[in-house]
Design an enzyme around this catalytic site. Structure first.
Site, PDB file in Angstrom:
ATOM      1  N   GLY A 172       0.849  -1.190   0.000  1.00  0.00           N
ATOM      2  CA  GLY A 172       0.000   0.000   0.000  1.00  0.00           C
ATOM      3  C   GLY A 172       0.880   1.234   0.000  1.00  0.00           C
ATOM      4  O   GLY A 172       1.756   1.369   0.865  1.00  0.00           O
ATOM      5  N   ALA A 173       0.679   2.122  -0.968  1.00  0.00           N
ATOM      6  CA  ALA A 173       1.556   3.288  -1.089  1.00  0.00           C
ATOM      7  C   ALA A 173       1.573   4.123   0.185  1.00  0.00           C
ATOM      8  O   ALA A 173       2.628   4.578   0.645  1.00  0.00           O
ATOM      9  CB  ALA A 173       1.107   4.140  -2.279  1.00  0.00           C
ATOM     10  N   ALA A 203      15.701  13.732  -9.088  1.00  0.00           N
ATOM     11  CA  ALA A 203      14.434  14.460  -8.936  1.00  0.00           C
ATOM     12  C   ALA A 203      14.666  15.946  -9.138  1.00  0.00           C
ATOM     13  O   ALA A 203      15.778  16.451  -8.972  1.00  0.00           O
ATOM     14  CB  ALA A 203      13.843  14.210  -7.551  1.00  0.00           C
ATOM     15  N   ALA A 219       9.786   2.405  -4.581  1.00  0.00           N
ATOM     16  CA  ALA A 219      10.855   3.408  -4.561  1.00  0.00           C
ATOM     17  C   ALA A 219      10.291   4.825  -4.450  1.00  0.00           C
ATOM     18  O   ALA A 219      10.841   5.665  -3.728  1.00  0.00           O
ATOM     19  CB  ALA A 219      11.709   3.276  -5.812  1.00  0.00           C
ATOM     20  N   GLY A 220       9.188   5.098  -5.166  1.00  0.00           N
ATOM     21  CA  GLY A 220       8.593   6.422  -5.084  1.00  0.00           C
ATOM     22  C   GLY A 220       8.056   6.741  -3.698  1.00  0.00           C
ATOM     23  O   GLY A 220       8.179   7.872  -3.211  1.00  0.00           O
ATOM     24  N   ASP A 221       7.471   5.743  -3.047  1.00  0.00           N
ATOM     25  CA  ASP A 221       6.982   5.935  -1.677  1.00  0.00           C
ATOM     26  C   ASP A 221       8.141   6.189  -0.719  1.00  0.00           C
ATOM     27  O   ASP A 221       8.034   7.001   0.199  1.00  0.00           O
ATOM     28  CB  ASP A 221       6.195   4.705  -1.226  1.00  0.00           C
ATOM     29  CG  ASP A 221       5.042   4.382  -2.153  1.00  0.00           C
ATOM     30  OD1 ASP A 221       4.452   5.319  -2.719  1.00  0.00           O
ATOM     31  OD2 ASP A 221       4.744   3.181  -2.320  1.00  0.00           O
TER      32      ASP A 221
END
Length: 317
Positions: free
Chosen positions: A34-35, A232, A256-258
């Site tokens: 879950g993000a 980023a 990875a984004g979370d």
């Protein structure tokens, strides 16, 4: 008990991960997914108070989700146990070394039944920051209304809101996402998005600078654009800053984004300047991609410098 630093909400699920093609009978292992809960775990591991609100079933999968979150120090007092709906499932198939496929079993899940009344107590308790993603409003009409209500309520109470676009093509179309997320950004102070997601907060096909300028006019203070291995970009009213990614061996990019978002928010909680927040975001992203699992490899505070100055294959003795 004092209010948490981070409050987040959404759907936490059980992820069944395969070691090979499912059609060939690849074995499965069970994980928390879950993000939003990924971000909560990342923040909690760095010593901040984090809480997650949502719904899980009264089944064993729901028990597993709560047990994993409690073990990671994430508060779950605001979680509703739904006796009529199952806990959501996600199947991740490692099809090849370079390709993972996701399949969802979340239609009609407990998490998809999230509604405004579920969030009144968690929001009333307060938080230093509310974190939302574009996944939750894609789940159902009630979840969409709950997300919108949470953003408006937090903003009106002076609680900063962070929105990670986190577009999921298997849940809704880009046009449907844009229709919901663009007005939601009116209540947001920090936006996180991949480069190909940013126009979901503006006009279709609009370039990055145009979307960012419009978000600033609407009250957003910071826009973080994730660039994968290229790092980023951070847009603020003072200008644009680029942050590179840490050089690591990537073994699993899921989560990875979370991790990036968790690192950035941790730096914000610690009062770091923008370069410091970006450095911590990049560090957590590097831990995530170089470890298997969504969140299992994320560092604790004493490990934040662990990747500094070490070559691939290093052994610390």
């Amino acid at each position: 008990m004092s209010a948490p630093d981070l409050l987040t909400l959404g759907e936490s699920m059980v992820s069944l991960r395969s070691t090979g093609p499912l059609a060939a009978g690849g074995s499965l292992t069970m994980h928390l997914a879950g993000a939003e809960s990924n971000v909560a775990v990342g923040v909690a591991r760095l010593g901040h108070r984090a809480a997650w609100a949502g719904r899980v079933g009264t089944d064993e999968f729901g028990e597993y989700v709560l047990r994993q979150l409690r073990a990671e120090g994430v508060g779950v007092d605001g979680v509703i146990r739904d006796p009529d709906r199952p806990t959501g499932l996600m199947i991740l198939e490692r099809r090849t070394a370079d390709l993972t496929r996701a399949e969802y079993r979340r239609a009609g899940s407990a998490g998809s039944a999230l509604r405004v009344d579920d969030l009144r107590a968690p929001l009333a308790a307060g938080a230093r920051l509310l974190h939302l993603t574009g996944i939750t409003p894609a789940l159902s009409d009630t979840a969409r209304a709950a997300t919108r209500w949470a953003a408006e309520t937090a903003a009106n109470a002076g609680i900063p809101v962070c929105l990670d676009v986190n577009y999921r093509a298997r849940l809704w179309s880009r046009d449907a996402a844009r229709a919901v997320l663009t007005p939601l950004a009116d209540h947001v102070s920090t936006v996180v998005a991949s480069a190909d997601e940013l126009d979901l907060l503006g006009e279709p096909g609009a370039d990055e600078s145009t979307v960012v300028a419009d978000l600033f006019r609407r009250g957003v203070h910071t826009v973080l654009v994730k660039l994968g291995a290229d790092g980023a970009r951070a847009h603020t009213p003072d200008g644009v800053r680029h942050a590179g990614a840490l050089a690591v061996t990537a073994v699993d990019t899921v989560g990875a984004g979370d991790a990036f978002t968790a690192g950035y928010l941790s730096g914000w909680f610690d009062g770091l300047d923008l370069p410091g927040r970006l450095r911590r975001a990049a560090t957590l992203g590097a831990f995530a991609v170089s470890s298997p699992g969504d969140w299992e490899g994320l560092p604790r505070r004493a490990e934040l410098s662990l990747l500094d100055g070490h070559e691939a294959g290093s052994v610390i003795r």
